[in-house]
Write a protein that holds these residues in place. Sequence first.
Motif, PDB file in Angstrom:
ATOM      1  N   PRO A   1       3.363   1.003  30.104  1.00  6.74           N
ATOM      2  CA  PRO A   1       4.527   0.504  29.367  1.00  6.74           C
ATOM      3  C   PRO A   1       5.299   1.649  28.708  1.00  6.74           C
ATOM      4  N   ALA A   2       6.621   1.527  28.675  1.00 11.72           N
ATOM      5  CA  ALA A   2       7.499   2.518  28.052  1.00 11.72           C
ATOM      6  C   ALA A   2       8.735   1.796  27.535  1.00 11.72           C
ATOM      7  N   ASP A   3       9.549   2.493  26.734  1.00 16.03           N
ATOM      8  CA  ASP A   3      10.755   1.884  26.179  1.00 16.03           C
ATOM      9  C   ASP A   3      11.696   1.467  27.303  1.00 16.03           C
ATOM     10  N   GLY A   4      12.025   0.190  27.333  1.00 17.48           N
ATOM     11  CA  GLY A   4      12.962  -0.331  28.330  1.00 17.48           C
ATOM     12  C   GLY A   4      12.375  -0.512  29.701  1.00 17.48           C
ATOM     13  N   GLY A   5      11.055  -0.330  29.877  1.00 15.70           N
ATOM     14  CA  GLY A   5      10.477  -0.513  31.196  1.00 15.70           C
ATOM     15  C   GLY A   5       9.073   0.036  31.294  1.00 15.70           C
ATOM     16  N   TRP A   6       8.818   0.827  32.337  1.00 14.66           N
ATOM     17  CA  TRP A   6       7.474   1.346  32.597  1.00 14.66           C
ATOM     18  C   TRP A   6       7.572   2.771  33.163  1.00 14.66           C
ATOM     19  N   THR A   7       6.419   3.428  33.207  1.00 13.30           N
ATOM     20  CA  THR A   7       6.273   4.723  33.865  1.00 13.30           C
ATOM     21  C   THR A   7       5.122   4.629  34.846  1.00 13.30           C
ATOM     22  N   ILE A   8       5.339   5.058  36.071  1.00 18.29           N
ATOM     23  CA  ILE A   8       4.274   5.013  37.076  1.00 18.29           C
ATOM     24  C   ILE A   8       3.169   5.962  36.650  1.00 18.29           C
ATOM     25  N   HIS A   9       1.975   5.477  36.621  1.00 15.04           N
ATOM     26  CA  HIS A   9       0.837   6.243  36.123  1.00 15.04           C
ATOM     27  C   HIS A   9       0.572   7.463  37.014  1.00 15.04           C
ATOM     28  N   ASP A  10       0.474   8.661  36.351  1.00 14.20           N
ATOM     29  CA  ASP A  10       0.162   9.925  37.034  1.00 14.20           C
ATOM     30  C   ASP A  10       1.146  10.241  38.175  1.00 14.20           C
ATOM     31  N   TYR A  11       2.397   9.849  38.029  1.00 11.95           N
ATOM     32  CA  TYR A  11       3.379  10.090  39.102  1.00 11.95           C
ATOM     33  C   TYR A  11       3.588  11.583  39.333  1.00 11.95           C
ATOM     34  N   LEU A  12       3.771  12.371  38.260  1.00  9.17           N
ATOM     35  CA  LEU A  12       4.084  13.791  38.399  1.00  9.17           C
ATOM     36  C   LEU A  12       2.884  14.629  38.820  1.00  9.17           C
ATOM     37  N   GLU A  13       1.695  14.050  38.809  1.00 12.25           N
ATOM     38  CA  GLU A  13       0.531  14.794  39.279  1.00 12.25           C
ATOM     39  C   GLU A  13       0.494  14.860  40.807  1.00 12.25           C
ATOM     40  N   TYR A  14       1.151  13.928  41.470  1.00 11.83           N
ATOM     41  CA  TYR A  14       1.126  13.876  42.932  1.00 11.83           C
ATOM     42  C   TYR A  14       2.516  14.064  43.573  1.00 11.83           C
ATOM     43  N   ASN A  15       3.564  14.082  42.759  1.00 13.51           N
ATOM     44  CA  ASN A  15       4.929  14.204  43.271  1.00 13.51           C
ATOM     45  C   ASN A  15       5.686  15.257  42.473  1.00 13.51           C
ATOM     46  N   PRO A  16       6.638  15.973  43.099  1.00 15.52           N
ATOM     47  CA  PRO A  16       7.394  17.024  42.396  1.00 15.52           C
ATOM     48  C   PRO A  16       8.348  16.417  41.364  1.00 15.52           C
ATOM     49  N   ASP A  17       8.653  17.198  40.332  1.00 20.13           N
ATOM     50  CA  ASP A  17       9.603  16.736  39.315  1.00 20.13           C
ATOM     51  C   ASP A  17      11.044  16.927  39.797  1.00 20.13           C
ATOM     52  N   ARG A  18      11.996  16.509  38.955  1.00 18.66           N
ATOM     53  CA  ARG A  18      13.404  16.537  39.333  1.00 18.66           C
ATOM     54  C   ARG A  18      13.885  17.967  39.581  1.00 18.66           C
TER      55      ARG A  18
END
Length: 315
Positions: free
Chosen positions: A72-89
């Motif tokens: 859970p996050a403000d206004g929605g959600w954050t995919i758990h551990d997303y940046l550990e497996y995918n590059p950032d912006r």
Amino acid sequence: MPWVRLDDRFPTHRKVALLSDRAFRLYVSGLCWSSENLTEGRILTRELPFIARVRGLKTVAKELEDAGLWDPADGGWTIHDYLEYNPDRAKVQAERKSNAERQKAWRDRKKEEREAARNADRNGVTEEGSSQGNSTTATRTRHDGDTTALRNGSENQPSSQVNAFRNGVSNGAPSPAPSPTPSPTEKELASRTPASGIPDQARPLVDHLTAAGVIVRWPFRGNEWFPLLALIADRGIPAMVDHATKVAARTSVESAKYFLNGWAELPPMPEPGNRPALRTVGAPTAPATPQAARRQASRDYLDQLTEQLRAGGQQ
């Protein structure tokens, strides 16, 4: 473009294996949405209808939240551990910029190669590196040598042949009156064609055009030279050069084939002498001399060629 990274054991993971079909679809679609839009795993509540078309989106999102796949996050959600497996912006944008610059450099290099090949072809440079008679370098060398000879010679020395056709000046003996040249056979043409690809009968036309500043390609092969040689024999080089010079002053011309229609419309050269040969009344019409016979054959051929060129232009 960016890619979403999924472990090959992703479907059997304990958090994923117990998901419903709708939750599985929303989770994978959320990964693709975040990667495409560079949200770094951020999912907003108002974006759910655009991410996946499933029934009960908020209920399905709550299922992912309970499974620990969405935080859970403000206004929605954050995919758990997303940046550990995918590059950032920042990394994705840097890779896109690098790829764009590399592709642009490749396109620029290919464009320069095409322009260099086109310029070399227009200047008459062959693949063997030999210089044609209509190259600008050869013309410049000939002019420079004529100027030097004029400066070092006596006052009554003939002027240099900077432009023999336009100025009517020549260092050699006066040229005789123009006479028709018989059209060669294919075997004769092959024997007279030098290594440069331009027959000897067409070389004066090439040289005069080059001297007049009209530098074009001569992409004729084999039998394609016959119409041009017939035009030279019947129309004459001075008239053809004058026509080509006027056309080149109005538009950019790359190939000598561009002048063929205009050359075919030029009037024939006058017959040698002041009046035509007399013919016997009542006798079958025949040319007075073998030379006139060859000229008449050239004219018949050119009339046929002119009709073909006109018919091709109307289509």
